[in-house]
Design a protein around this motif. Structure first.
Motif, PDB file in Angstrom:
ATOM      1  N   LYS A 189       0.836  -1.201   0.000  1.00  0.00           N
ATOM      2  CA  LYS A 189       0.000   0.000   0.000  1.00  0.00           C
ATOM      3  C   LYS A 189       0.880   1.264   0.000  1.00  0.00           C
ATOM      4  N   THR A 190       1.917   1.232   0.800  1.00  0.00           N
ATOM      5  CA  THR A 190       2.830   2.386   0.866  1.00  0.00           C
ATOM      6  C   THR A 190       3.501   2.604  -0.488  1.00  0.00           C
ATOM      7  N   LYS A 193       1.177   4.068  -2.977  1.00  0.00           N
ATOM      8  CA  LYS A 193       0.924   5.476  -2.694  1.00  0.00           C
ATOM      9  C   LYS A 193       2.074   6.335  -3.230  1.00  0.00           C
ATOM     10  N   SER A 196       1.980   6.225  -7.071  1.00  0.00           N
ATOM     11  CA  SER A 196       0.829   6.996  -7.574  1.00  0.00           C
ATOM     12  C   SER A 196       1.094   8.483  -7.468  1.00  0.00           C
ATOM     13  N   GLU A 197       1.664   8.924  -6.371  1.00  0.00           N
ATOM     14  CA  GLU A 197       1.951  10.352  -6.180  1.00  0.00           C
ATOM     15  C   GLU A 197       3.057  10.809  -7.128  1.00  0.00           C
TER      16      GLU A 197
END
Length: 360
Positions: A189-190, A193, A196-197
């Motif tokens: 998940k990290t 993230k 994606s950013e």
């Protein structure tokens, strides 16, 4: 002639007279002046009657009486002597008959009561023995059941321990796997993230790598989904295993409590039965001692009362026959005594007349 007759009697009838008349000499009897020939014959008839009766009944006592009667024939007062002998023997036989009847009544009573006590105590012992056997058999059965229950409890405890161990191992594995999956999922998940950013920024430097980024992100999303799915599966499996363990543990507890209660109750019942067996066995020993005493007394009474050779009925029949025979002989003697007394009186009168005539 008289002397010659006496000599013939002495020489030729000595053996016969001793057999037939005992100690009474035929010559003495024949020459007695106190009795008439007719009376002598009747006296011998009494001797014969007593001797025949003795032979008929097989009585040594009557044989001895016949000898005494024969001896009494040459006594001073033979009729009185013989009558006394017969009367005494009749009284003796009647006394023995009466004593026998009394003894018979005593024996009948004692034998009846002793046999009744024997039957009563024997039945009581049989009843107590049956009670002991039933209680002992039931106690043995309960002990077997208790032993079986204890084996089952031991097996149940072993199974529960094994189940607890497996559950513990399963739970430890779940905790470790969950931690790994949680950590992995958090890492994915990290990473998603961050990517994606990064690729969402307007930096031209990222534009050229936009095609590659979508592949990486897609892969991480698949990994994320797999981790989440695995985490849900192991959580569900853990919940199910924990529920099954709890349910089986409760069932085992119920079974364990029931079996322990059975062991307790059956153990108490077995102990109570063992106590009953001990008490009833003691009671039976007491009754057995009473029965032994009854049997010992009964043995003595049987030895005393049950004749080996001659029964009471036989003895009574013999005595009645002997008494009847002696009474018959006594009746003959008494009738002849009256006759002799009348004849003696007549002779005395005649003698007085003869003397008076000679005097004149």
């Amino acid at each position: 002639a008289i002397a010659e007759a006496k000599k013939v009697i002495q020489d030729m009838t000595g053996g016969a007279e001793s057999v037939e008349y005992g100690s009474a000499s035929l010559l003495q009897v024949a020459t007695r002046s106190q009795l008439s020939s007719f009376t002598d014959l009747k006296s011998f008839e009494v001797v014969h009657m007593v001797r025949d009766l003795a032979r008929k009944e097989g009585s040594t006592m009557l044989s001895q009486l016949a000898q005494r009667v024969a001896s009494a024939m040459h006594s001073r007062d033979p009729f009185a002597k013989i009558k006394g002998l017969l009367s005494d023997m009749i009284a003796k036989l009647e006394g023995e008959k009466s004593a026998d009847a009394t003894k018979k009544a005593y024996c009948d009573k004692e034998l009846s009561e002793s046999n009744a006590k024997k039957a009563e105590k024997t039945a009581e012992i049989e009843k107590l023995s049956t009670q002991i056997d039933k209680a002992a058999a039931r106690s043995a059965q309960l002990k077997e059941e208790v032993a079986q229950l204890q084996n089952e409890l031991s097996a149940l405890a072993s199974a529960q321990a094994s189940m607890d161990q497996i559950r513990s191992q399963e739970h430890e594995a779940f905790v470790k796997n969950k931690a790994d999956l949680d950590q992995g999922l958090e890492g994915v998940k990290t990473a998603l993230k961050v990517l994606s950013e990064y690729y969402a920024s307007k930096d031209k430097a990222h534009t050229a790598a936009s095609g590659a980024s979508s592949g990486i992100i897609g892969l991480l999303e698949v990994v994320e989904s797999d981790f989440a799915k695995s985490l849900a599966e192991i959580a569900s499996a853990e919940e199910t295993a924990a529920a099954d363990h709890e349910r089986e543990t409760k069932e085992n507890d119920v079974e364990r409590v029931a079996k322990e209660k059975d062991v307790e109750y059956k153990g108490k019942e077995s102990a109570s039965l063992d106590k009953t067996v001990s008490e009833v066995t003691s009671d039976r020993s007491g009754v057995q001692a009473q029965l032994d005493a009854v049997l010992e007394y009964l043995s003595k009474i049987e030895e005393e009362c049950i004749a080996k050779a001659e029964t009471y009925v036989d003895r009574t029949a013999h005595r009645e026959s002997e008494i009847a025979g002696l009474k018959e002989a006594l009746q003959v003697l008494e009738s002849e005594t009256a006759f002799v007394q009348r004849r003696a009186s007549h002779r005395k009168g005649a003698l007085r007349g003869h003397v008076l005539s000679a005097t004149v």
